[in-house]
Enzyme design. Structure first.
Site, PDB file in Angstrom:
ATOM      1  N   SER A  63       0.836  -1.207   0.000  1.00 32.03           N
ATOM      2  CA  SER A  63       0.000   0.000   0.000  1.00 32.03           C
ATOM      3  C   SER A  63       0.875   1.263   0.000  1.00 32.03           C
ATOM      4  O   SER A  63       0.603   2.220  -0.736  1.00 32.03           O
ATOM      5  CB  SER A  63      -0.908  -0.018   1.231  1.00 32.03           C
ATOM      6  OG  SER A  63      -1.588   1.193   1.334  1.00 32.03           O
TER       7      SER A  63
ATOM      8  N   TRP B 180       2.413   1.591  -3.384  1.00 35.39           N
ATOM      9  CA  TRP B 180       1.407   2.016  -4.368  1.00 35.39           C
ATOM     10  C   TRP B 180       1.334   3.539  -4.424  1.00 35.39           C
ATOM     11  O   TRP B 180       1.123   4.141  -5.486  1.00 35.39           O
ATOM     12  CB  TRP B 180       0.039   1.441  -3.980  1.00 35.39           C
ATOM     13  CG  TRP B 180      -1.092   1.876  -4.871  1.00 35.39           C
ATOM     14  CD1 TRP B 180      -1.533   1.243  -5.997  1.00 35.39           C
ATOM     15  CD2 TRP B 180      -1.928   3.032  -4.721  1.00 35.39           C
ATOM     16  NE1 TRP B 180      -2.583   1.928  -6.547  1.00 35.39           N
ATOM     17  CE2 TRP B 180      -2.847   3.034  -5.784  1.00 35.39           C
ATOM     18  CE3 TRP B 180      -1.991   4.055  -3.785  1.00 35.39           C
ATOM     19  CZ2 TRP B 180      -3.820   4.018  -5.946  1.00 35.39           C
ATOM     20  CZ3 TRP B 180      -2.957   5.042  -3.942  1.00 35.39           C
ATOM     21  CH2 TRP B 180      -3.851   5.019  -5.006  1.00 35.39           C
ATOM     22  N   HIS B 181       1.533   4.181  -3.257  1.00 34.41           N
ATOM     23  CA  HIS B 181       1.421   5.633  -3.198  1.00 34.41           C
ATOM     24  C   HIS B 181       2.550   6.351  -3.933  1.00 34.41           C
ATOM     25  O   HIS B 181       2.385   7.503  -4.344  1.00 34.41           O
ATOM     26  CB  HIS B 181       1.354   6.115  -1.757  1.00 34.41           C
ATOM     27  CG  HIS B 181       0.004   5.911  -1.147  1.00 34.41           C
ATOM     28  ND1 HIS B 181      -0.358   4.734  -0.543  1.00 34.41           N
ATOM     29  CD2 HIS B 181      -1.079   6.714  -1.081  1.00 34.41           C
ATOM     30  CE1 HIS B 181      -1.604   4.832  -0.125  1.00 34.41           C
ATOM     31  NE2 HIS B 181      -2.076   6.017  -0.447  1.00 34.41           N
ATOM     32  N   GLY B 182       3.685   5.719  -4.030  1.00 31.18           N
ATOM     33  CA  GLY B 182       4.759   6.407  -4.752  1.00 31.18           C
ATOM     34  C   GLY B 182       6.048   5.642  -4.698  1.00 31.18           C
ATOM     35  O   GLY B 182       6.263   4.799  -3.820  1.00 31.18           O
TER      36      GLY B 182
ATOM     37  N   PHE C  28      -0.273   9.810  -7.650  1.00 31.45           N
ATOM     38  CA  PHE C  28      -0.232   8.375  -7.389  1.00 31.45           C
ATOM     39  C   PHE C  28      -0.929   7.637  -8.523  1.00 31.45           C
ATOM     40  O   PHE C  28      -0.967   6.523  -8.681  1.00 31.45           O
ATOM     41  CB  PHE C  28      -0.898   8.043  -6.060  1.00 31.45           C
ATOM     42  CG  PHE C  28      -0.330   8.862  -4.923  1.00 31.45           C
ATOM     43  CD1 PHE C  28       1.030   9.135  -4.862  1.00 31.45           C
ATOM     44  CD2 PHE C  28      -1.150   9.371  -3.954  1.00 31.45           C
ATOM     45  CE1 PHE C  28       1.551   9.901  -3.832  1.00 31.45           C
ATOM     46  CE2 PHE C  28      -0.639  10.128  -2.911  1.00 31.45           C
ATOM     47  CZ  PHE C  28       0.711  10.392  -2.854  1.00 31.45           C
TER      48      PHE C  28
END
Lengths: 309, 486
Positions: free
Chosen positions: B322, B325-327, B486
């Site tokens: 997670s 996934w954001h960056g 994102f």
């Protein structure tokens, strides 16, 4: 069945659109009402873009905006002159300011007068390459993007306002922009302290001076501005008085400023009032106090009269 | 096209009018119009990347159809792998390539070897993480036989590119959104009014709360060395409201916009800052992503069914993925790891589902215990946000150190740019408090500003106009939606 359903939905849809439009309309009406509450205490620039075209102009940076009072000209010379000076960030001499002057100028008459406040900062740049027009700070500020400078209300200014609109509509400042363009900063004499001057001096010495470089292009644009205005009246160059300490910094920036000015052509006269600086009171060393602004304007007017204006 | 732009304010009414007046509630015409509108919406940013969405949509549409027709389990699995490979491959290339090559090169410096790597000079397509996950949900659900593959390419393309939620979610499941494209949609007055209310509140959250918070948070984070512990904490609090206002505001506008066209999108934020523990926070924050990871990663990994080690491992995987996934930055991974560390004790003590209801349900105010729990949870979240926002992990640790050095804990301040004066934006802090009060009253609802619907028509209109006016008057300097990156 479907036809009935569509008719039914169509009516509710119309109600929805009507109510949404009503909401938008109410919001627009309230906003318009707010627009007309903007006055000289709301923003130090806005009103300058809402007046009609002007024949005679006072030009320069914040020193001129605060230091030259047009009403003194009206009282003594019976001349309507408009103060169209901004700040050293917005209106140093250059292409942006010249274009804005052209938009503000009423060119019907040919016997106008123009007071151009000059100082080393107004012909210098705060960028890596002082002669690279693309790097000039004012390119991103309001004078460059406002095409209509004579519109009341000025939606272009409001739309492009880069701060919270609250500041424009509801916040009132200690500055009062008069309808003739004079920016009166309401600081009482008792509020003036050495500390504010020392602070300004330190800022100029530590931060502004190292970043600032004389710009040949700006100097050329000062000449272009004179040439342009010369077609419609007489141009006077004025160096507004400042505090000793700020003058020292200014001399460090450009020690031969007065000689440079003599290289310019097309103006009627140049007055260096820094020579009589000790007569005046300054808010921060860089700007005249409002009482001194009036005194200075009177001296300026009487000098012009002596000069057979 | 940004939701808080003039372009969108013109675009939305045009599409709305065409949708309801010109299509005569014909699904085919409506879906074609939505597809065109969605591509215009996305292409407004950069038309070249439309081909990427179209390609991704086409691959999953074709693979979905093929999976539906294939009986052989092995072949079905291979088709699923192909979809995963293409979608995650594109995501990896555009979003993570530079991160991987740089991390690889950096790892070699430990051994005294310097490797020169070529960075790809590529632009990250807006919303790629969102639509990739959305389209993946389709092939996975078709593979799992939870969903029949669609035969209609327009429906599918419109589902992947549906403009209200295309660039920043909510990440919809195919099982929820795709059937809505296949059903007749009629204009529903109440639904549309709910949508408008949600758009209004979403804009308020974004333009007033988030953008103003961003101003202060940026000052503190960009000059963190100049601040004492309490000011750094204040900066982190500003960031917590910035990211909440920004992202939940976007989601509200997306959900509200979809409602105008007769669609229901899932709730993405359920007042997360009123959570009593971190597990509850994660049930309320970015719900569409959390549940996506739960359904498509956590459960396939074994979920909580295995032993303790399995639970801990899976939880860590979920939070790390997670974060990633954001960056493509180690700070996001650290943020994910910290949240896993917060979460695991609750999981091990089997207390991760102890706060399933809404806090202080049927009561006006929370109890002292609930208040304390909410305060502690919020503080933990704020500390985690430091990793999310800081430029590097080192900076985040320095800020945490300063916050926990109590000798450094004086009066909070913000240094005003230009003047250098120390200020405390008390009026703005008060407005955050008012905002929280409105949210508190709204906490049991799924749509925004519901308590106001009980008021008389005139009071209600005055409140809505007040909110509209606040959006205009108190808007902060425009910031791009954080989650666009994102």
């Amino acid at each position: 069945m479907n036809k009935h359903l569509f008719t039914f939905n169509f009516n509710t849809l119309k109600t929805f659109i009507f109510k949404t439009s009503l909401f938008c309309l109410a919001s627009i009406i309230i906003t318009c009402c707010l627009i007309f509450t903007i006055d000289g205490r709301s923003d130090p620039f806005y009103l300058r873009f809402t007046t009609k075209k002007q024949s005679s102009l006072i030009l320069g940076t914040s020193r001129a905006a605060q230091g030259i009072v047009p009403s003194i000209f009206r009282d003594s010379l019976n001349i309507d002159i408009y103060n169209y000076a901004f700040t050293v960030g917005h209106s140093p001499y250059g292409p942006v300011y010249l274009e804005s002057i052209k938009k503000k100028l009423d060119t019907k008459n040919k016997n106008n007068i123009y007071i151009l406040a000059v100082d080393p900062w107004a012909i210098s740049s705060w960028c890596e390459e002082p002669d690279n027009i693309n790097q000039f700070r004012e390119n991103k500020l309001c004078l460059s993007y406002i095409n209509n400078v004579n519109s009341l209300p000025n939606f272009e200014f409001i739309y492009n306002y880069d701060q919270s609109p609250y500041n424009l509509f509801l916040k009132k400042t200690k500055m009062l922009l008069h309808t003739d363009g004079w920016l009166e900063v309401e600081i009482n004499k008792s509020e003036i302290s050495n500390s504010s001057r020392l602070k300004k001096e330190e800022t100029y010495r530590q931060e502004h001076l190292p970043r600032t470089k004389f710009s040949t292009v700006r100097f050329q644009y000062l000449q272009k501005t004179i040439n342009y205005l010369n077609q419609f009246g007489e141009v006077y160059l004025v160096r507004i008085p400042i505090h000793d300490k700020i003058l020292q910094i200014e001399n460090d920036l450009n020690f031969d400023f007065n000689e440079k000015i003599t290289l310019l052509k097309g103006y009627k006269n140049y007055y260096d009032f820094t020579l009589i600086r000790n007569q005046f009171l300054f808010t921060d060393g860089n700007h005249l106090h409002r009482s001194s602004s009036k005194d200075f304007s009177k001296i300026l007017v009487s000098t012009l009269i002596k000069d057979n204006l | 096209m940004l939701f808080n732009s003039i372009e969108f304010a013109i675009f939305l009414p045009i599409v709305f009018i065409l949708y309801w007046f010109c299509t005569k509630e014909n699904i085919k015409a409506q879906n074609i119009l939505l597809l065109i509108a969605s591509y215009v919406f996305y292409g407004w940013w950069d038309w070249r990347f439309l081909s990427l969405i179209a390609f991704s949509s086409f691959i999953d549409f074709s693979i979905g159809k093929k999976i539906g027709k294939t009986v052989d389990p092995k072949a079905r699995k291979w088709l699923l792998k192909a979809s995963l490979f293409v979608n995650l491959g594109l995501l990896g290339l555009f979003k993570y390539y530079n991160f991987f090559v740089e991390s690889f090169a950096e790892a070699f410096t430990i051994f005294g070897t310097t490797i020169h790597v070529d960075r790809l000079n590529i632009v990250l397509p807006v919303g790629i993480s969102f639509y990739t996950f959305q389209t993946l949900s389709y092939t996975i659900d078709v593979y799992k036989r939870k969903l029949e593959p669609t035969e209609n390419i327009v429906d599918f393309f419109a589902f992947v590119s549906f403009f209200p939620q295309l660039v920043a979610g909510p990440i919809e499941r195919a099982t929820h959104l795709l059937p809505q494209f296949q059903r007749s949609r009629y204009f529903e007055y109440d639904k549309a009014v709910d949508g408008m209310r949600q758009i209004l509140w979403g804009l308020f959250k974004k333009v007033v709360i988030a953008d103003n918070c961003a101003f202060y948070a940026n000052i503190v984070f960009n000059n963190y060395e100049d601040y004492n512990g309490s000011s750094l904490l204040l900066g982190a609090i500003f960031f917590s409201f910035q990211i909440y206002g920004d992202f939940s505001g976007y989601s509200d506008i997306a959900i509200g916009t979809a409602r105008l066209f007769g669609f229901d999108l899932m709730q993405n934020f359920a007042f997360p800052y009123f959570s009593r523990d971190i597990a509850e926070f994660w049930r309320r924050w970015h719900i569409s992503l959390s549940t996506w990871f739960r359904d498509y990663l956590y459960i396939p990994l074994g979920g909580s069914k295995g032993g303790t080690w399995m639970k801990v491992r899976n939880t860590f995987i979920i939070f790390l993925v997670s974060g990633f996934w954001h960056g493509s930055n180690w700070t996001f991974i650290a943020w994910g790891a910290l949240n896993a560390i917060y979460f695991i004790p609750l999981l091990l003590m089997k207390r991760n589902r102890s706060n399933m209801d809404v806090v202080a349900q049927d009561r006006l105010l929370p109890s002292l215990k609930e208040l304390f729990q909410m305060g502690i949870t919020y503080f933990m979240v704020v500390i985690a946000w430091l990793f999310f926002r800081a430029e590097t992990i080192k900076v985040a640790f320095e800020m945490i150190e300063a916050i926990f050095t109590f000798s450094n804990f004086g009066t909070p301040y913000i240094i005003e740019e230009g003047t250098g004066i120390h200020i405390l934006p008390k009026k703005f802090l008060l407005s955050i408090l008012i905002f929280l009060t409105v949210e508190w009253y709204d906490r049991t609802n799924t749509t925004s500003l519901e308590p106001f619907t009980l008021l008389s028509k005139y009071v209600r209109w005055c409140i809505y106009l007040g909110i509209g006016l606040s959006i205009f008057l108190f808007k902060g300097n425009e910031q791009t939606f954080i989650y666009f990156q994102f």
